[in-house]
Design a protein around this motif. Structure first.
Motif, PDB file in Angstrom:
ATOM      1  N   GLN A   1      55.487  62.265  90.188  1.00  0.00           N
ATOM      2  CA  GLN A   1      55.220  62.397  88.753  1.00  0.00           C
ATOM      3  C   GLN A   1      56.502  62.209  87.955  1.00  0.00           C
ATOM      4  O   GLN A   1      56.510  61.550  86.904  1.00  0.00           O
ATOM      5  N   ASP A   2      57.597  62.791  88.445  1.00  0.00           N
ATOM      6  CA  ASP A   2      58.894  62.623  87.783  1.00  0.00           C
ATOM      7  C   ASP A   2      59.310  61.161  87.768  1.00  0.00           C
ATOM      8  O   ASP A   2      59.782  60.650  86.745  1.00  0.00           O
ATOM      9  N   VAL A   3      59.153  60.492  88.901  1.00  0.00           N
ATOM     10  CA  VAL A   3      59.563  59.096  88.998  1.00  0.00           C
ATOM     11  C   VAL A   3      58.699  58.224  88.087  1.00  0.00           C
ATOM     12  O   VAL A   3      59.201  57.320  87.410  1.00  0.00           O
ATOM     13  N   ALA A   4      57.399  58.499  88.046  1.00  0.00           N
ATOM     14  CA  ALA A   4      56.509  57.732  87.178  1.00  0.00           C
ATOM     15  C   ALA A   4      56.877  57.920  85.711  1.00  0.00           C
ATOM     16  O   ALA A   4      56.925  56.955  84.933  1.00  0.00           O
ATOM     17  N   ALA A   5      57.139  59.161  85.315  1.00  0.00           N
ATOM     18  CA  ALA A   5      57.533  59.433  83.932  1.00  0.00           C
ATOM     19  C   ALA A   5      58.885  58.796  83.627  1.00  0.00           C
ATOM     20  O   ALA A   5      59.103  58.253  82.539  1.00  0.00           O
ATOM     21  N   ALA A   6      59.811  58.856  84.590  1.00  0.00           N
ATOM     22  CA  ALA A   6      61.123  58.246  84.399  1.00  0.00           C
ATOM     23  C   ALA A   6      60.999  56.739  84.223  1.00  0.00           C
ATOM     24  O   ALA A   6      61.744  56.125  83.447  1.00  0.00           O
TER      25      ALA A   6
ATOM     26  N   THR B   1      60.430  66.974  83.080  1.00  0.00           N
ATOM     27  CA  THR B   1      59.552  67.865  83.832  1.00  0.00           C
ATOM     28  C   THR B   1      58.438  68.397  82.951  1.00  0.00           C
ATOM     29  O   THR B   1      57.259  68.433  83.337  1.00  0.00           O
ATOM     30  N   ARG B   2      58.804  68.831  81.766  1.00  0.00           N
ATOM     31  CA  ARG B   2      57.812  69.385  80.838  1.00  0.00           C
ATOM     32  C   ARG B   2      56.751  68.338  80.496  1.00  0.00           C
ATOM     33  O   ARG B   2      55.550  68.626  80.494  1.00  0.00           O
ATOM     34  N   LEU B   3      57.199  67.113  80.251  1.00  0.00           N
ATOM     35  CA  LEU B   3      56.281  66.063  79.817  1.00  0.00           C
ATOM     36  C   LEU B   3      55.375  65.597  80.954  1.00  0.00           C
ATOM     37  O   LEU B   3      54.173  65.398  80.765  1.00  0.00           O
ATOM     38  N   ARG B   4      55.920  65.443  82.154  1.00  0.00           N
ATOM     39  CA  ARG B   4      55.074  64.979  83.259  1.00  0.00           C
ATOM     40  C   ARG B   4      54.118  66.070  83.714  1.00  0.00           C
ATOM     41  O   ARG B   4      53.029  65.798  84.223  1.00  0.00           O
ATOM     42  N   THR B   5      54.486  67.350  83.516  1.00  0.00           N
ATOM     43  CA  THR B   5      53.574  68.438  83.862  1.00  0.00           C
ATOM     44  C   THR B   5      52.367  68.431  82.932  1.00  0.00           C
ATOM     45  O   THR B   5      51.222  68.612  83.371  1.00  0.00           O
ATOM     46  N   GLY B   6      52.621  68.223  81.646  1.00  0.00           N
ATOM     47  CA  GLY B   6      51.511  68.077  80.722  1.00  0.00           C
ATOM     48  C   GLY B   6      50.643  66.886  81.068  1.00  0.00           C
ATOM     49  O   GLY B   6      49.408  66.948  81.003  1.00  0.00           O
ATOM     50  N   ALA B   7      51.284  65.784  81.460  1.00  0.00           N
ATOM     51  CA  ALA B   7      50.540  64.576  81.822  1.00  0.00           C
ATOM     52  C   ALA B   7      49.660  64.808  83.044  1.00  0.00           C
ATOM     53  O   ALA B   7      48.521  64.329  83.108  1.00  0.00           O
ATOM     54  N   ALA B   8      50.169  65.534  84.037  1.00  0.00           N
ATOM     55  CA  ALA B   8      49.374  65.823  85.236  1.00  0.00           C
ATOM     56  C   ALA B   8      48.138  66.638  84.881  1.00  0.00           C
ATOM     57  O   ALA B   8      47.037  66.382  85.392  1.00  0.00           O
ATOM     58  N   ALA B   9      48.305  67.623  83.991  1.00  0.00           N
ATOM     59  CA  ALA B   9      47.156  68.408  83.542  1.00  0.00           C
ATOM     60  C   ALA B   9      46.156  67.524  82.808  1.00  0.00           C
ATOM     61  O   ALA B   9      44.939  67.701  82.937  1.00  0.00           O
TER      62      ALA B   9
ATOM     63  N   GLY C   1      63.526  57.531  92.611  1.00  0.00           N
ATOM     64  CA  GLY C   1      64.463  58.434  91.960  1.00  0.00           C
ATOM     65  C   GLY C   1      64.491  59.782  92.646  1.00  0.00           C
ATOM     66  O   GLY C   1      63.756  60.041  93.604  1.00  0.00           O
ATOM     67  N   VAL C   2      65.363  60.637  92.145  1.00  0.00           N
ATOM     68  CA  VAL C   2      65.461  61.993  92.663  1.00  0.00           C
ATOM     69  C   VAL C   2      65.777  62.930  91.506  1.00  0.00           C
ATOM     70  O   VAL C   2      66.592  62.619  90.634  1.00  0.00           O
ATOM     71  N   LYS C   3      65.084  64.054  91.492  1.00  0.00           N
ATOM     72  CA  LYS C   3      65.338  65.078  90.481  1.00  0.00           C
ATOM     73  C   LYS C   3      66.001  66.282  91.134  1.00  0.00           C
ATOM     74  O   LYS C   3      65.563  66.754  92.183  1.00  0.00           O
ATOM     75  N   TRP C   4      67.074  66.743  90.511  1.00  0.00           N
ATOM     76  CA  TRP C   4      67.811  67.933  90.949  1.00  0.00           C
ATOM     77  C   TRP C   4      67.559  68.990  89.880  1.00  0.00           C
ATOM     78  O   TRP C   4      67.935  68.821  88.723  1.00  0.00           O
TER      79      TRP C   4
END
Length: 328
Positions: free
Chosen positions: A300-305, A112-120, A69-72
């Motif tokens: 991380q975005d692709v994994a969450a997606a 973005t918000r959710l995967r950032t929390g997940a990375a932490a 995927g790709v995030k813009w």
């Protein structure tokens, strides 16, 4: 075949916290094994609008699934006051690697918000003390919510100290979580006394100057050159773990002392993925200070997606629409 349109509500419904954490952990592992393609994040600078666009494409393969995927995404700090729009907005295109069919078009802001929390949470799982029960938050914006939600999924959090110059934001945070945790407002210094500390501010000068022995720090806020939340001394003395070498040295928490020669390769303990797959050990001493420099990776975005799409497809949430015509 139809594409799913997944708005904020659909993304939040599909992004089950533990599933996203596990998927993001798998993404870090895939990165360490070399099973990803992730070109550098590209920027379009728009100084005339005090903003920028960022393009983040990626592909990854785990033991059980593959995804692309790709995030813009943008960062326009004047949006809230001038246009009544969020500072950050994102759109995620999630595609089938085999056919390239766009499986979903989804809200990338909440993703973005959710995967950032997940990375932490992944970093906390591998670097924080097992008996950690207190969490300090420097910054009470929307990311503070997902930091607590995700970190509480990997550690038994009981006490939360939140610090922010915005009293209304602190009050809203306490109102949301006060019935579930021992939550109180505190100074930055008090937040830094907790077992785990997440810093989630956009500052360009360090605001955290000391942390307690044994604390694990998730440094989240720095996402561009010139930003820094932690004092040089903390970074120099800590066991320093990064998500990606190029991004962290360019725009992560370490970018300023790195550019000034205060930090070098010898100061970096490991990338998080290497710890996840067991190539490098994480915490070795209960009194050591650990720091995770999180810049946010496209994988991380692709994994969450992937998590969101699979949930949506199974539960019939979202809006299907015809996006790609048949070959003629």
């Amino acid at each position: 075949m139809e594409t799913l349109l997944l708005d904020q509500d659909a993304v939040e419904a599909g992004a089950q916290t533990t599933d996203v954490i596990d998927a993001v952990e798998r993404a870090f592992a895939a990165y360490a094994r070399g099973d990803v393609q992730m070109p550098p994040k590209s920027y379009i600078e728009l100084p005339q609008h005090n903003g920028d666009f960022r393009s983040m494409p990626a592909y990854l393969r785990t033991e059980d699934w593959e995804a692309a995927g790709v995030k813009w995404v943008n960062v326009h700090p004047d949006n809230p006051t001038k246009h009544d729009l969020p500072t950050v907005m994102g759109t995620m295109i999630y595609s089938d690697p085999e056919t390239a069919f766009p499986l979903a078009l989804m809200d990338g802001t909440s993703l973005t918000r959710l995967r950032t929390g997940a990375a932490a949470a992944v970093a906390t799982r591998h670097l924080a003390r097992e008996d950690a029960t207190s969490l300090g938050l420097v910054g009470a914006g929307v990311q503070s919510y997902t930091q607590l939600d995700a970190i509480a999924a990997v550690r038994d959090i009981e006490k939360v100290v939140v610090s922010d110059v915005d009293e209304a934001a602190v009050a809203a945070f306490i109102d949301r979580y006060g019935d579930s945790y021992d939550v109180r407002e505190g100074t930055i210094e008090e937040a830094a006394e907790c077992d785990i500390l997440s810093t989630i501010t956009p500052v360009t000068e360090p605001i955290v100057h000391a942390v307690a022995d044994g604390t694990h720090v998730n440094a989240i806020g720095a996402d561009a050159a010139g930003k820094q939340e932690l004092a040089d001394e903390i970074l120099r003395d800590a066991t320093l773990v990064i998500d990606d070498y190029e991004q962290c040295t360019h725009s992560g928490e370490i970018n300023v002392p790195w550019s000034e020669g205060l930090l070098t390769d010898e100061d970096i303990h490991a990338e998080l993925g290497d710890i996840v797959v067991g190539e490098t050990v994480g915490r070795t001493d209960p009194d050591e200070i650990t720091v995770f420099d999180s810049t946010g990776l496209a994988i991380q975005d692709v994994a969450a997606a992937h998590v969101v799409y699979e949930y949506a497809a199974e539960t019939d949430i979202g809006t299907p629409f015809s996006f790609v015509g048949s070959e003629r």
